[in-house]
Scaffold this active site. Structure first.
Site, PDB file in Angstrom:
ATOM      1  N   GLY A  19     -26.179  -1.457   3.576  1.00 21.44           N
ATOM      2  CA  GLY A  19     -24.984  -2.306   3.620  1.00 21.44           C
ATOM      3  C   GLY A  19     -23.796  -1.429   3.923  1.00 21.44           C
ATOM      4  N   PHE A  34     -32.123  10.222   4.266  1.00 26.14           N
ATOM      5  CA  PHE A  34     -32.127   8.828   4.737  1.00 26.14           C
ATOM      6  C   PHE A  34     -33.531   8.254   4.848  1.00 26.14           C
ATOM      7  CE2 PHE A  34     -27.881   7.187   5.548  1.00 26.14           C
ATOM      8  CZ  PHE A  34     -27.176   8.282   5.072  1.00 26.14           C
ATOM      9  N   LEU A  35     -34.383   8.683   3.915  1.00 30.11           N
ATOM     10  CA  LEU A  35     -35.727   8.121   3.848  1.00 30.11           C
ATOM     11  C   LEU A  35     -35.967   7.513   2.469  1.00 30.11           C
ATOM     12  CD1 LEU A  35     -37.943  10.733   5.779  1.00 30.11           C
ATOM     13  CD2 LEU A  35     -37.297   8.435   6.519  1.00 30.11           C
ATOM     14  N   CYS A  67     -19.964   0.348   7.541  1.00 33.33           N
ATOM     15  CA  CYS A  67     -20.248   0.955   8.844  1.00 33.33           C
ATOM     16  C   CYS A  67     -21.548   0.490   9.486  1.00 33.33           C
ATOM     17  CB  CYS A  67     -20.270   2.473   8.707  1.00 33.33           C
ATOM     18  SG  CYS A  67     -18.642   3.150   8.407  1.00 33.33           S
ATOM     19  N   LYS A 106       0.842  -1.209   0.000  1.00 32.09           N
ATOM     20  CA  LYS A 106       0.000   0.000   0.000  1.00 32.09           C
ATOM     21  C   LYS A 106       0.876   1.257   0.000  1.00 32.09           C
ATOM     22  CE  LYS A 106      -4.056  -0.095   2.302  1.00 32.09           C
ATOM     23  NZ  LYS A 106      -4.892  -0.126   3.519  1.00 32.09           N
ATOM     24  N   LEU A 121     -17.811  10.179   7.823  1.00 32.81           N
ATOM     25  CA  LEU A 121     -17.612  10.299   6.371  1.00 32.81           C
ATOM     26  C   LEU A 121     -18.421   9.262   5.619  1.00 32.81           C
ATOM     27  CD1 LEU A 121     -13.702  10.503   6.457  1.00 32.81           C
ATOM     28  CD2 LEU A 121     -15.344  12.390   6.575  1.00 32.81           C
ATOM     29  N   ARG A 142     -18.512  -4.472   0.803  1.00 29.20           N
ATOM     30  CA  ARG A 142     -18.758  -4.991   2.149  1.00 29.20           C
ATOM     31  C   ARG A 142     -20.247  -4.941   2.505  1.00 29.20           C
ATOM     32  NH1 ARG A 142     -14.091  -1.921   5.391  1.00 29.20           N
ATOM     33  NH2 ARG A 142     -14.321  -0.508   3.615  1.00 29.20           N
ATOM     34  N   THR A 160     -13.832   3.846  14.611  1.00 29.58           N
ATOM     35  CA  THR A 160     -15.052   3.714  15.407  1.00 29.58           C
ATOM     36  C   THR A 160     -14.815   2.663  16.483  1.00 29.58           C
ATOM     37  OG1 THR A 160     -16.379   4.332  13.527  1.00 29.58           O
ATOM     38  CG2 THR A 160     -17.503   3.124  15.273  1.00 29.58           C
TER      39      THR A 160
HETATM   40  C1  UDX Z   1     -22.215   5.809   6.742  1.00 26.05           C
HETATM   41  C2  UDX Z   1     -22.574   7.122   7.447  1.00 26.05           C
HETATM   42  O1  UDX Z   1     -23.439   7.888   6.609  1.00 26.05           O
HETATM   43  C3  UDX Z   1     -21.323   7.883   7.806  1.00 26.05           C
HETATM   44  O2  UDX Z   1     -21.658   9.066   8.482  1.00 26.05           O
HETATM   45  C4  UDX Z   1     -20.522   6.963   8.708  1.00 26.05           C
HETATM   46  O3  UDX Z   1     -19.474   7.532   9.352  1.00 26.05           O
HETATM   47  C5  UDX Z   1     -20.124   5.724   7.912  1.00 26.05           C
HETATM   48  O4  UDX Z   1     -21.316   5.058   7.536  1.00 26.05           O
HETATM   49  P1  UDX Z   1     -21.586   5.024   4.280  1.00 26.05           P
HETATM   50  O5  UDX Z   1     -21.624   3.641   4.832  1.00 26.05           O
HETATM   51  O6  UDX Z   1     -20.439   5.410   3.429  1.00 26.05           O
HETATM   52  O7  UDX Z   1     -21.628   6.092   5.471  1.00 26.05           O
HETATM   53  O8  UDX Z   1     -22.878   5.216   3.385  1.00 26.05           O
HETATM   54  P2  UDX Z   1     -24.317   5.892   3.479  1.00 26.05           P
HETATM   55  O9  UDX Z   1     -24.439   6.859   2.383  1.00 26.05           O
HETATM   56  O10 UDX Z   1     -24.630   6.363   4.829  1.00 26.05           O
HETATM   57  O11 UDX Z   1     -25.249   4.645   3.115  1.00 26.05           O
HETATM   58  C6  UDX Z   1     -25.254   3.459   3.903  1.00 26.05           C
HETATM   59  C7  UDX Z   1     -26.234   2.474   3.349  1.00 26.05           C
HETATM   60  O12 UDX Z   1     -27.570   2.893   3.556  1.00 26.05           O
HETATM   61  C8  UDX Z   1     -26.116   2.191   1.866  1.00 26.05           C
HETATM   62  O13 UDX Z   1     -26.274   0.802   1.645  1.00 26.05           O
HETATM   63  C9  UDX Z   1     -27.253   2.977   1.263  1.00 26.05           C
HETATM   64  O14 UDX Z   1     -27.694   2.447   0.047  1.00 26.05           O
HETATM   65  C10 UDX Z   1     -28.292   2.838   2.348  1.00 26.05           C
HETATM   66  N1  UDX Z   1     -29.289   3.928   2.349  1.00 26.05           N
HETATM   67  C11 UDX Z   1     -28.924   5.188   2.675  1.00 26.05           C
HETATM   68  C12 UDX Z   1     -30.616   3.642   2.042  1.00 26.05           C
HETATM   69  O15 UDX Z   1     -30.976   2.498   1.741  1.00 26.05           O
HETATM   70  N2  UDX Z   1     -31.529   4.659   2.085  1.00 26.05           N
HETATM   71  C13 UDX Z   1     -31.194   5.921   2.417  1.00 26.05           C
HETATM   72  O16 UDX Z   1     -32.078   6.784   2.456  1.00 26.05           O
HETATM   73  C14 UDX Z   1     -29.842   6.205   2.714  1.00 26.05           C
END
Ligand code: UDX
Length: 434
Positions: free
Chosen positions: A260, A252-253, A263, A35, A153, A331, A122
Site C-alpha cells: 500500500g 522486499f521478499l 507510492c 502548514k 525515500l 493511503r 514523481t
Molecule cells: C516506497 C519505495 O520503497 C521508495 O523508494 C519510494 O520512493 C516510495 O515508495 P514506501 O511507500 O515508503 O516507499 O514504503 P516501502 O517500505 O517501500 O513499502 C511499501 C509497501 O510494500 C508497504 O505496504 C509494505 O508493507 C509493503 N512491503 C514491502 C511488503 O509487503 N513486503 C516487503 O517485502 C516490502
C-alpha cells in the site's frame, strides 16, 4: 548553495531539512498557510522518525526557513526543487500534474539569474520537457535548466535513505545544471554514494521502473506464499532460499497482505498508463497491480475463514492500520480493504494503531478504537495483525489469550512462530506458512 523547495509535504520537508543539514541555505515553500504557520511554530505536520529534531536544529542554525509565497525564495535560489503532490487523476490513473505545472509557472515568474529547476516529485516521462516549455513561454529570456532528480525515500526511514542513498539519479540535459546538482549532492558524493547522470527522460522513467520492480517483487513472493499454503511449504524459507542468490537479493521478499502507501499503488498505475499510451504495454506490471488490489480483500476473507467461515455478529480486533510501521500514513493501506470486507461480512471491528488512528477515522467508518493492543483484543473473536509495528512483535501472549474471547490470531505479517503459537493454545494462521 541557496535552495528553494516548493511543497513542504513529505518529500519536500525531508529533502529540504536534509539539504539544510548538509549546509545549504534552504527555504521550503507551501501554499497551505496553516502548514507554514505550524512549521514556523516548530510543529511537524507528518510523523517521520528524526524529522522534528532535524528541522529544529537547522532552523536554529539559520539554514532552514519556511514561507507561504515562493517569490523571494525562488529569486534567491540557485536551484528550485518542485516537490508538490502528483496524485492519481480520478478516473484514469494518470498522474495529475496540475500542481507541478502551476509551480513551474510561478517559478518562471519569480526566478532571477541562472536557475536550475528540479523535479523531485514523481512525474511521468516527458514532464520535464513540458516544465521547460512552460517556463520558456513565460520567460523567453531567462537562463535556466530543467533537471529530473527523483526521490527514493521510504516513509519511516526517509532521513537515512536521503543521507545514505543507494544512488542519486540526476537527469540533466546540459553540463551546467549537472555541475549545480553535483555541488548540491557533494556531501553524499564524498561518502561515495553513486551519482548517476543520465538523460532527463531516462531519470523520470527510472523512478517508475524502480517502484514497479519492487511492487512486482512483493507481489511475486505474495503469490508464492499462496502456493506455499496449498502445498505445505514455508514462504520465509523460500524467500531466504532465493534471496541469498545475489542476482535476486533478500530485500522486499516479505510476504504479507499486499503493498500500500503513497507510492507503489499510484506509481504502478501511472506507469501502466504511460506504457499503454506509448504502445508498449507493460503487462507484468498490469498483472501486479490487479493481483495486489484483489489480495487486500482476499486477506479479509482469510480472516473470515479463520473464524470458521462466518464473522456475522463477531468482534474482530485489528492491530495496525497504517500501510506500514513508523508512519501515520493510511493511503492505500491494506487495512482499509480488510476492515471493510470484514464489516461487509457482518463483523464489528475494533482497532488499535500507535500513530494511524486519527488518519484512519477519515477513511474508515464504524470502527471502535482501542487504547492499546490488549484493550483491542478484549472479548474479540479473533485478532488480526495487519501492520508489523515493533510493539506488536513481542506481545504478552498469556495476557493476549486471556483478553480474547476466542484464541484466534491471524498474523498477516508473519511476526510470530506457528509452532509457538500452537503450543500456547492459539488457533494461528499466517501468510505462506503451514
Ligand atoms: C516506497 C519505495 O520503497 C521508495 O523508494 C519510494 O520512493 C516510495 O515508495 P514506501 O511507500 O515508503 O516507499 O514504503 P516501502 O517500505 O517501500 O513499502 C511499501 C509497501 O510494500 C508497504 O505496504 C509494505 O508493507 C509493503 N512491503 C514491502 C511488503 O509487503 N513486503 C516487503 O517485502 C516490502
Amino acid at each position: 548553495m541557496r535552495v528553494a523547495m516548493i511543497g513542504a509535504g513529505y518529500v519536500g520537508l525531508v529533502s529540504g531539512a536534509c539539504f539544510a543539514d548538509f549546509g545549504h541555505d534552504v527555504c521550503c515553500v507551501d501554499k497551505d498557510p496553516t502548514k507554514i504557520e505550524a512549521l514556523n511554530r516548530g510543529e511537524i505536520p507528518i510523523y517521520e522518525p528524526g524529522l522534528a529534531g532535524l528541522v529544529a536544529n537547522n532552523v536554529r542554525e539559520g539554514r532552514l526557513s519556511f514561507a507561504g509565497d515562493l517569490s523571494q525564495a525562488v529569486k534567491n535560489a540557485e536551484a528550485v526543487f518542485i516537490a508538490v503532490g502528483t496524485p492519481s487523476r480520478r478516473g484514469d490513473g494518470h498522474a495529475d500534474l496540475t500542481y507541478v505545472y502551476q509551480a513551474a509557472r510561478e517559478i518562471a515568474a519569480a526566478m532571477d539569474g541562472y536557475t536550475v529547476v528540479v523535479t523531485k516529485s514523481t512525474v511521468p516521462v516527458g514532464t520535464g520537457d513540458e516544465v521547460e516549455r512552460i517556463i520558456r513561454e513565460i520567460r523567453p529570456d531567462a537562463e535556466f535548466s530543467v533537471v529530473s532528480n527523483p526521490e527514493f525515500l521510504r516513509e519511516g526511514a526517509a532521513i537515512s535513505d536521503f543521507k545514505r542513498p543507494d544512488r542519486i539519479v540526476i537527469g540533466a540535459e546540459d553540463e551546467r545544471s549537472k555541475g549545480v546538482m553535483t555541488e548540491i549532492y557533494r556531501p553524499l558524493y564524498l561518502n561515495q554514494s553513486p551519482l548517476l547522470a543520465m538523460s532527463r527522460r531516462t531519470a523520470e522513467l527510472t523512478k517508475y521502473a524502480a517502484n514497479a520492480f519492487l511492487a512486482t517483487k512483493i507481489t511475486f513472493i505474495n503469490e508464492i506464499a499462496d502456493l506455499c499454503e496449498q502445498v505445505g511449504a514455508n514462504v520465509q524459507d523460500v524467500a531466504r532460499g532465493i534471496g541469498l542468490d545475489n542476482r535476486i537479493g533478500s530485500k522486499f521478499l516479505h510476504a504479507g497482505p499486499g503493498y500500500g502507501g503513497s507510492c507503489f499503488p499510484k506509481d504502478t498505475l501511472a506507469l501502466i498508463k504511460t506504457a499503454q499510451d506509448h504502445d508498449a504495454p507493460i503487462r507484468i506490471v498490469e498483472t501486479v497491480a490487479a493481483v495486489n488490489s484483489q489480495r487486500k480483500r482476499a486477506m479479509g476473507r482469510k480472516v473470515v475463514a479463520a473464524c470458521g467461515g462466518t464473522v456475522r455478529g463477531k468482534t474482530i480486533a485489528v492491530l495496525g492500520l497504517t500501510f506500514k510501521p513508523n508512519t501515520d500514513d493510511m493511503r492505500d493501506a491494506p487495512s482499509i480493504d480488510i476492515i471493510t470486507t470484514l464489516q461487509d461480512s457482518g463483523a464489528k471491528v475494533r482497532a488499535y494503531d500507535p500513530e494511524g488512528m486519527e488518519a484512519a477515522t477519515a477513511v474508515l467508518t464504524n470502527v471502535d478504537y482501542a487504547k492499546d493492543a490488549y484493550d483491542c483484543a478484549r472479548g474479540a473473536d479473533a485478532l488480526v495483525i495487519v501492520t508489523e509495528w515493533d510493539m506488536f512483535r513481542a506481545l504478552d501472549l498469556t495476557r493476549l489469550k486471556a483478553a480474547l474471547a476466542e484464541p484466534v490470531v491471524v498474523d498477516l505479517r508473519n511476526v510470530y512462530r506457528p509452532d509457538e503459537m500452537q503450543r500456547r493454545g492459539f488457533t494461528y494462521m499466517s501468510v505462506g506458512r503451514a
